[in-house]
Design a protein around this motif. Structure first.
Motif, PDB file in Angstrom:
ATOM      1  N   HIS A 127     -11.701  24.526  -8.092  1.00 25.24           N
ATOM      2  CA  HIS A 127     -12.257  24.922  -9.400  1.00 25.24           C
ATOM      3  C   HIS A 127     -11.145  25.127 -10.418  1.00 25.24           C
ATOM      4  O   HIS A 127      -9.958  25.125 -10.081  1.00 25.24           O
ATOM      5  CB  HIS A 127     -13.073  26.215  -9.257  1.00 25.24           C
ATOM      6  CG  HIS A 127     -12.239  27.376  -8.824  1.00 25.24           C
ATOM      7  ND1 HIS A 127     -11.918  27.620  -7.503  1.00 25.24           N
ATOM      8  CD2 HIS A 127     -11.627  28.353  -9.533  1.00 25.24           C
ATOM      9  CE1 HIS A 127     -11.153  28.686  -7.427  1.00 25.24           C
ATOM     10  NE2 HIS A 127     -10.948  29.151  -8.641  1.00 25.24           N
ATOM     11  N   ASP A 129      -9.998  27.822 -13.517  1.00 23.66           N
ATOM     12  CA  ASP A 129     -10.256  29.133 -14.130  1.00 23.66           C
ATOM     13  C   ASP A 129      -9.772  29.105 -15.567  1.00 23.66           C
ATOM     14  O   ASP A 129      -8.859  28.354 -15.915  1.00 23.66           O
ATOM     15  CB  ASP A 129      -9.487  30.234 -13.383  1.00 23.66           C
ATOM     16  CG  ASP A 129     -10.033  30.460 -11.981  1.00 23.66           C
ATOM     17  OD1 ASP A 129     -11.262  30.481 -11.826  1.00 23.66           O
ATOM     18  OD2 ASP A 129      -9.218  30.618 -11.046  1.00 23.66           O
ATOM     19  N   HIS A 189      -7.483  24.154  -8.841  1.00 23.42           N
ATOM     20  CA  HIS A 189      -6.839  24.664  -7.630  1.00 23.42           C
ATOM     21  C   HIS A 189      -7.865  24.955  -6.544  1.00 23.42           C
ATOM     22  O   HIS A 189      -9.042  25.144  -6.833  1.00 23.42           O
ATOM     23  CB  HIS A 189      -6.007  25.921  -7.930  1.00 23.42           C
ATOM     24  CG  HIS A 189      -6.775  27.015  -8.595  1.00 23.42           C
ATOM     25  ND1 HIS A 189      -7.023  27.029  -9.953  1.00 23.42           N
ATOM     26  CD2 HIS A 189      -7.376  28.130  -8.103  1.00 23.42           C
ATOM     27  CE1 HIS A 189      -7.719  28.108 -10.258  1.00 23.42           C
ATOM     28  NE2 HIS A 189      -7.960  28.798  -9.149  1.00 23.42           N
TER      29      HIS A 189
HETATM   30 CO    CO Z   1      -9.331  30.357  -9.073  1.00 17.97          CO
END
Ligand code: CO
Ligand code: SIN
Length: 387
Positions: A127, A129, A189
């Protein structure tokens, strides 16, 4: 106490080279790292009503997500799941200590301490962030891959999981207890546990202009401000009634600009906004109000500690609405105090713990006693043993 070692880098070198720019692995950033919390305690916290927690797992190639509070973990197998708790700093004093080494960054940028326990193969999935995060590896090992910033395709793998399609790694490492992986916003990541492991993520989220603007609008509404109508008593007749003249456009823009330029108003909003709790606080107000004499006596013996997740800030400048004007902001409220106690208010805002030695000069100050009693009564600060 955790001491951060940036591997020969000064804090400013780290900020110049990596902060918001590129990910980096800091091997043994915490030497001899010991988890601040046991896995049993961790699992217990995720059973509490007020805690935001989730279980992420993969079954037959399908991602699953469940939200806490959890009653039991017996249905889970030996592998491929991960239990995540948001704002662990609000619920574990010991875990909150992990934020302290990062105080070379302003606390108003801090979001929370998120932590996860994962069994072998467990992961929250690949995902992206939108915050800066220091992922501090606790006990056990995890395999981390980080891709470059760029055009990545996000996919909804489950209604509660926004993942990213496979990416090429620019970092591909195994982290062991005490290693830290710093990732700025926007870098895809994924961490996969190689064995049962704990991970602690200290996250820093910046504000977007849209959330500031919507927060400002709420502040104006709550305080019944900004309702003045545009005045145009000097108007002259125009030929093109369908036209918004440059002058009119400028005065409409100025109407909004005036609110932003009103530093007393805007600073008050920013102070309240930045100190609003990001996650529910584990507040325990005192049952009986504290007595003045009792407080004066205890101030020489005990330290005071701030409640985990409580936000308290002051503004540097000496303009109106700042510390030198006898104003600070605590948990979404503006607090006024007598100017002479500014030095101790700064300590309360800057430090997690204020020691008896630091408090001693203020023991007989009636302004301080009044304020600290309010803070203790509310449960915002509490007594703790002096170290
Ligand atoms: Co993350
Ligand atoms: C995790 O702890 O498993 C996830 C942390 C992150 O990706 O930010």
């Amino acid at each position: 106490m955790y001491t951060l070692d940036l591997n020969q880098m000064s804090q400013n070198e780290f900020l110049t080279k990596y902060w918001q720019k590129k990910p980096v692995v800091i091997r043994q950033g915490f030497k001899d790292f010991v988890d601040p919390i046991s896995t049993d305690e961790f699992a217990g916290i995720a059973m509490e009503e007020t805690v935001q927690s989730r279980l992420v797992s993969k079954k037959d190639g399908q991602w699953q997500a469940e939200f806490g509070p959890f009653e039991s973990y017996e249905h889970l197998g030996e592998r491929d799941w991960s239990l995540v708790i948001q704002a662990l700093d609000n619920f574990s004093e010991e875990a909150a200590e992990l934020i302290e080494p990062f105080r070379f960054l302003p606390h108003w940028r801090l979001d929370d301490l998120m932590a996860s326990f994962a069994t072998e193969g467990g992961s929250v999935g690949p995902h992206i962030d939108n915050y800066d995060v220091f992922i501090c590896q606790g006990s056990g090992k995890r395999h981390w891959r980080v891709g470059d910033r760029g055009q990545h395709v996000e996919v909804i793998s489950h209604e509660a999981l926004l993942h990213v399609e496979p990416f090429e790694a620019i970092i591909d490492v195994e982290l062991e207890a005490g290693d830290i992986l710093y990732i700025p916003p926007g870098f895809p990541h994924e961490g996969v546990a190689l064995e049962p492991s704990m991970s602690f993520s200290v996250g820093f989220r910046a504000n977007s202009a849209i959330s500031l603007l919507s927060g400002f609008a709420d502040h104006l509404i709550d305080n019944d401000l900004g309702g003045q109508l545009l005045e145009d008593a000097e108007r002259q007749a125009i030929k093109n009634s369908g036209e918004v003249t440059n002058k009119d456009y400028a005065s409409i823009k100025q109407q909004l600009q005036n609110l932003l330029d009103n530093d007393k108003l805007f600073k008050n909003f920013v102070g309240n906004y930045l100190t609003n709790a990001k996650h529910e606080l584990d507040l325990m107000p005192s049952e009986e109000p504290f007595e003045r004499d009792e407080v004066k006596e205890l101030l020489g013996i005990h330290a005071v500690k701030r409640l985990g997740g409580l936000r308290a800030f002051y503004f540097e400048s000496s303009e109106v609405g700042s510390i030198n004007d006898g104003v600070c902001y605590i948990n979404g409220e503006q607090i006024s105090f007598d100017n002479e106690i500014s030095p101790v208010i700064k300590l309360l805002c800057n430090q997690l713990v204020v020691t008896p030695d630091e408090l001693a000069p203020w023991r007989e100050n009636e302004h301080f006693i009044t304020l600290i009693i309010t803070l203790l009564d509310q449960g915002y600060w509490f007594w703790t043993e002096a170290e």
